[in-house]
Design a protein around this motif. Structure first.
Motif, PDB file in Angstrom:
ATOM      1  N   CYS A 117      32.238 -10.563  29.922  1.00 24.71           N
ATOM      2  CA  CYS A 117      33.564 -10.212  30.463  1.00 24.71           C
ATOM      3  C   CYS A 117      33.422  -8.976  31.346  1.00 24.71           C
ATOM      4  CB  CYS A 117      34.552  -9.912  29.336  1.00 24.71           C
ATOM      5  SG  CYS A 117      34.837 -11.293  28.213  1.00 24.71           S
ATOM      6  N   THR A 118      34.317  -8.866  32.311  1.00 26.67           N
ATOM      7  CA  THR A 118      34.317  -7.711  33.210  1.00 26.67           C
ATOM      8  C   THR A 118      35.670  -7.013  33.137  1.00 26.67           C
ATOM      9  OG1 THR A 118      32.820  -8.896  34.702  1.00 26.67           O
ATOM     10  CG2 THR A 118      33.925  -6.947  35.580  1.00 26.67           C
ATOM     11  N   PHE A 119      35.645  -5.682  33.010  1.00 24.18           N
ATOM     12  CA  PHE A 119      36.866  -4.887  32.892  1.00 24.18           C
ATOM     13  C   PHE A 119      36.847  -3.756  33.915  1.00 24.18           C
ATOM     14  CE2 PHE A 119      35.866  -6.519  28.638  1.00 24.18           C
ATOM     15  CZ  PHE A 119      37.041  -7.181  28.316  1.00 24.18           C
ATOM     16  N   MET A 120      38.016  -3.460  34.463  1.00 24.75           N
ATOM     17  CA  MET A 120      38.195  -2.301  35.337  1.00 24.75           C
ATOM     18  C   MET A 120      38.961  -1.250  34.536  1.00 24.75           C
ATOM     19  SD  MET A 120      37.823  -0.711  38.198  1.00 24.75           S
ATOM     20  CE  MET A 120      37.382  -1.912  39.470  1.00 24.75           C
TER      21      MET A 120
ATOM     22  N   THR B 105      31.928  -0.935  21.198  1.00 25.57           N
ATOM     23  CA  THR B 105      32.222  -2.206  20.536  1.00 25.57           C
ATOM     24  C   THR B 105      31.661  -3.422  21.253  1.00 25.57           C
ATOM     25  OG1 THR B 105      34.356  -2.287  21.681  1.00 25.57           O
ATOM     26  CG2 THR B 105      34.326  -1.314  19.483  1.00 25.57           C
ATOM     27  N   ALA B 106      31.077  -3.223  22.422  1.00 25.01           N
ATOM     28  CA  ALA B 106      30.520  -4.347  23.172  1.00 25.01           C
ATOM     29  C   ALA B 106      29.165  -3.954  23.747  1.00 25.01           C
ATOM     30  CB  ALA B 106      31.482  -4.764  24.287  1.00 25.01           C
ATOM     31  N   GLU B 107      28.401  -4.957  24.113  1.00 20.55           N
ATOM     32  CA  GLU B 107      27.093  -4.711  24.733  1.00 20.55           C
ATOM     33  C   GLU B 107      27.286  -4.573  26.247  1.00 20.55           C
ATOM     34  OE1 GLU B 107      22.728  -6.912  25.222  1.00 20.55           O
ATOM     35  OE2 GLU B 107      24.363  -7.902  24.121  1.00 20.55           O
ATOM     36  N   VAL B 108      27.019  -3.387  26.747  1.00 18.85           N
ATOM     37  CA  VAL B 108      27.233  -3.108  28.171  1.00 18.85           C
ATOM     38  C   VAL B 108      26.075  -3.683  28.982  1.00 18.85           C
ATOM     39  CG1 VAL B 108      27.522  -1.323  29.920  1.00 18.85           C
ATOM     40  CG2 VAL B 108      28.562  -1.039  27.648  1.00 18.85           C
ATOM     41  N   LEU B 109      26.419  -4.535  29.963  1.00 22.24           N
ATOM     42  CA  LEU B 109      25.408  -5.162  30.815  1.00 22.24           C
ATOM     43  C   LEU B 109      25.242  -4.418  32.135  1.00 22.24           C
ATOM     44  CD1 LEU B 109      26.429  -8.898  30.225  1.00 22.24           C
ATOM     45  CD2 LEU B 109      24.660  -7.581  29.041  1.00 22.24           C
ATOM     46  N   SER B 110      26.348  -3.887  32.674  1.00 16.44           N
ATOM     47  CA  SER B 110      26.271  -3.106  33.914  1.00 16.44           C
ATOM     48  C   SER B 110      27.511  -2.222  34.046  1.00 16.44           C
ATOM     49  CB  SER B 110      26.155  -4.022  35.142  1.00 16.44           C
ATOM     50  OG  SER B 110      27.345  -4.783  35.304  1.00 16.44           O
ATOM     51  N   THR B 111      27.342  -1.136  34.786  1.00 18.08           N
ATOM     52  CA  THR B 111      28.448  -0.199  35.029  1.00 18.08           C
ATOM     53  C   THR B 111      28.457   0.172  36.507  1.00 18.08           C
ATOM     54  OG1 THR B 111      28.205   0.716  32.792  1.00 18.08           O
ATOM     55  CG2 THR B 111      29.475   2.007  34.372  1.00 18.08           C
ATOM     56  N   ASP B 112      29.643   0.106  37.135  1.00 23.29           N
ATOM     57  CA  ASP B 112      29.771   0.418  38.563  1.00 23.29           C
ATOM     58  C   ASP B 112      31.004   1.292  38.745  1.00 23.29           C
ATOM     59  OD1 ASP B 112      29.427   0.475  41.254  1.00 23.29           O
ATOM     60  OD2 ASP B 112      30.176  -1.552  41.621  1.00 23.29           O
ATOM     61  N   TYR B 113      30.801   2.454  39.352  1.00 25.54           N
ATOM     62  CA  TYR B 113      31.906   3.393  39.544  1.00 25.54           C
ATOM     63  C   TYR B 113      32.572   3.136  40.883  1.00 25.54           C
ATOM     64  CZ  TYR B 113      29.732   5.611  35.549  1.00 25.54           C
ATOM     65  OH  TYR B 113      29.208   5.858  34.303  1.00 25.54           O
TER      66      TYR B 113
ATOM     67  N   GLU C 162      38.845   2.937  42.285  1.00 21.84           N
ATOM     68  CA  GLU C 162      39.991   2.740  41.398  1.00 21.84           C
ATOM     69  C   GLU C 162      39.649   2.891  39.915  1.00 21.84           C
ATOM     70  OE1 GLU C 162      38.598  -1.421  42.745  1.00 21.84           O
ATOM     71  OE2 GLU C 162      38.455   0.685  43.364  1.00 21.84           O
ATOM     72  N   GLY C 163      38.355   3.020  39.599  1.00 23.48           N
ATOM     73  CA  GLY C 163      37.959   3.181  38.198  1.00 23.48           C
ATOM     74  C   GLY C 163      36.542   2.692  37.948  1.00 23.48           C
ATOM     75  N   THR C 164      36.206   2.542  36.670  1.00 20.87           N
ATOM     76  CA  THR C 164      34.863   2.102  36.281  1.00 20.87           C
ATOM     77  C   THR C 164      34.874   0.604  36.039  1.00 20.87           C
ATOM     78  OG1 THR C 164      34.477   4.228  35.197  1.00 20.87           O
ATOM     79  CG2 THR C 164      32.970   2.437  34.644  1.00 20.87           C
ATOM     80  N   LEU C 165      34.044  -0.094  36.804  1.00 20.14           N
ATOM     81  CA  LEU C 165      33.914  -1.543  36.621  1.00 20.14           C
ATOM     82  C   LEU C 165      32.752  -1.777  35.662  1.00 20.14           C
ATOM     83  CD1 LEU C 165      35.227  -4.156  37.800  1.00 20.14           C
ATOM     84  CD2 LEU C 165      33.262  -4.285  39.334  1.00 20.14           C
ATOM     85  N   VAL C 166      33.070  -2.325  34.501  1.00 17.41           N
ATOM     86  CA  VAL C 166      32.043  -2.479  33.476  1.00 17.41           C
ATOM     87  C   VAL C 166      31.947  -3.933  33.040  1.00 17.41           C
ATOM     88  CG1 VAL C 166      33.688  -1.786  31.670  1.00 17.41           C
ATOM     89  CG2 VAL C 166      31.241  -1.683  31.190  1.00 17.41           C
ATOM     90  N   LYS C 167      30.725  -4.442  33.029  1.00 19.74           N
ATOM     91  CA  LYS C 167      30.467  -5.818  32.608  1.00 19.74           C
ATOM     92  C   LYS C 167      29.843  -5.770  31.214  1.00 19.74           C
ATOM     93  CE  LYS C 167      28.272 -10.109  34.179  1.00 19.74           C
ATOM     94  NZ  LYS C 167      27.393 -10.717  35.227  1.00 19.74           N
ATOM     95  N   VAL C 168      30.420  -6.529  30.277  1.00 21.63           N
ATOM     96  CA  VAL C 168      29.959  -6.456  28.881  1.00 21.63           C
ATOM     97  C   VAL C 168      29.781  -7.865  28.303  1.00 21.63           C
ATOM     98  CG1 VAL C 168      31.160  -4.259  28.514  1.00 21.63           C
ATOM     99  CG2 VAL C 168      32.299  -6.410  27.889  1.00 21.63           C
TER     100      VAL C 168
END
Length: 440
Positions: A385-388, A403-411, A414-420
């Motif tokens: 899943c991807t969250f902003m 609580t989740a396994e972080v696969l990638s982080t992109d700043y 508008e915020g932090t785009l994180v794929k988990v």
């Protein structure tokens, strides 16, 4: 082994002697032999040394005395000729059998259930465990009161504080009334503790950290594995370790510890009371609120003593107990521990075969491989899943990372785009921050 030496060693505990008695009905010889060996180990856990073992074959137990009258006479003679303080039977005795054997043998009689209750009473450390054991013990002795103390048949006095009880009321009835009152008090206290435990559990559930529980037959090595996994933490804390002993039921209290090696996502690992064949129902019932921790696990780690020639029977007992407490069907890894003690082993340890792993926790062999298998198993059934996350929601990002396994982080602006990679619970909790696609 010299009896006197035994009494003055073993951490300077005072040891007493006992005669063990077993009745073989429909069991196979090897199963019966294992049961008697386990009875001796249970006695040792109570600092009781076995000086003699009597066995008998019969289709069914004798209604009045469990074993035949001839065998009772043999045991009684052995008691007179020895320094035995106890005679311990391999199964639970009925109140009638208990009373008759006490009278015939002239020493304290115990059965398997009473012996396990005694171990639990000696090993209980927390207030909850002590209350649970006391309740189970009172439940056990209630129907056996008449055979426990000779004074119970005497009439109670009719003056003073007892005068309103009625002339002629027996001491036995007074003791029963006292036990009933005490059991009611214990039940109230345990309900309060159970509510507190439920509140703590709900907080852990809301945190979303994966929950893993160690289960298995007593003395298979659960506590040792708990401590070895704790040592993987970036900054291990010595006082977080749990008690390790080569002893049946060394651990009764449920312990929950956070395991988080450097750069890894955390898990909550729980360790609780070990299982045993024919664990008294009163104890299963008394410890039900404690064992419920297992029901809420995302993954079970069944620890098996692979050096035990009858380890499959132990696995069967574990599976039956899990069904009884409502924890069947939870994903499981089988940890075959003490593999180094197996002769003519045909493979190198550690070895991983599907959801089975062969290790030696005592020698710290296979712990890293076990951690990787736990992580792999927890990933099964998860989705990407991807969250902003807006920058002013730093607390949300922190919880998501835990609580989740972080696969990638992109700043982004508008915020932090994180794929988990996460489960449905986490996905639904942060649905308002979800992005359908990862934009570049």
């Amino acid at each position: 082994m010299n009896t006197e030496d035994t009494r003055t060693t073993q951490n300077e505990e005072i040891w007493q002697n006992a005669i063990l008695v077993g009745l073989q009905t429909d069991q196979k010889d090897d199963a019966f032999e294992r049961m008697m060996e386990e009875l001796e180990q249970l006695a040792e856990a109570c600092h009781i040394y076995t000086i003699a073992v009597f066995t008998q074959r019969a289709k069914n137990p004798v209604h009045a005395t469990y074993i035949g009258s001839g065998k009772v006479a043999e045991v009684a003679q052995a008691v007179q000729e020895s320094e035995a303080a106890y005679v311990i039977f391999d199964q639970t005795l009925s109140p009638m059998q208990f009373r008759n054997l006490n009278e015939a043998l002239g020493v304290e009689v115990m059965d398997r259930t009473g012996l396990i209750l005694r171990i639990f009473a000696e090993q209980a450390r927390t207030r909850e465990a002590r209350l649970q054991v006391e309740h189970a013990h009172l439940q056990y002795i209630m129907p056996r009161l008449a055979g426990m103390w000779t004074h119970l048949g005497r009439q109670a006095g009719s003056s003073g504080s007892m005068s309103n009880r009625g002339i002629g009321e027996t001491q036995l009835e007074l003791d029963r009334r006292h036990i009933e009152r005490r059991m009611a008090e214990l039940e109230k206290e345990l309900k309060v503790i159970a509510r507190e435990r439920t509140t703590q559990r709900e907080k852990r559930l809301k945190a979303g950290i994966p929950r893993v529980s160690l289960v298995g037959y007593t003395n298979a090595g659960k506590s040792t594995i708990m401590n070895r996994l704790l040592a993987l933490n970036e900054n291990p804390v010595e006082d977080k370790k749990v008690l390790e002993q080569d002893k049946l039921f060394a651990t009764l209290d449920t312990t929950v510890r956070k395991i988080q090696p450097k750069g890894e996502r955390p898990i909550l690992l729980s360790d609780t009371v070990g299982f045993i064949d024919e664990l008294p129902h009163s104890l299963v019932k008394a410890f039900r609120s404690t064992l419920e921790e297992v029901k809420y696990a995302d993954l079970l780690l069944q620890v098996i003593d692979y050096s035990d020639s009858d380890y499959r029977a132990c696995m069967k007992v574990t599976e039956e107990t899990l069904r009884e407490i409502g924890a069947a069907g939870i994903p499981m890894i089988c940890i075959f521990n003490k593999t180094d003690l197996v002769h003519n082993l045909e493979f190198e340890i550690p070895a991983v075969r599907n959801d089975n792993i062969y290790i030696s926790a005592g020698n710290e062999i296979g712990i890293a491989a076990l951690w990787q298998l736990i992580m792999q198993k927890l990933r099964e059934g998860k989705q990407e899943c991807t969250f902003m996350i807006p920058y002013d929601k730093g607390n949300v990002l922190h919880r998501l990372q835990e609580t989740a396994e972080v696969l990638s982080t992109d700043y982004r602006a508008e915020g932090t785009l994180v794929k988990v990679r996460c489960n449905d619970e986490v996905k639904n909790r942060y649905a308002c921050f979800a992005c359908d696609t990862l934009q570049h």
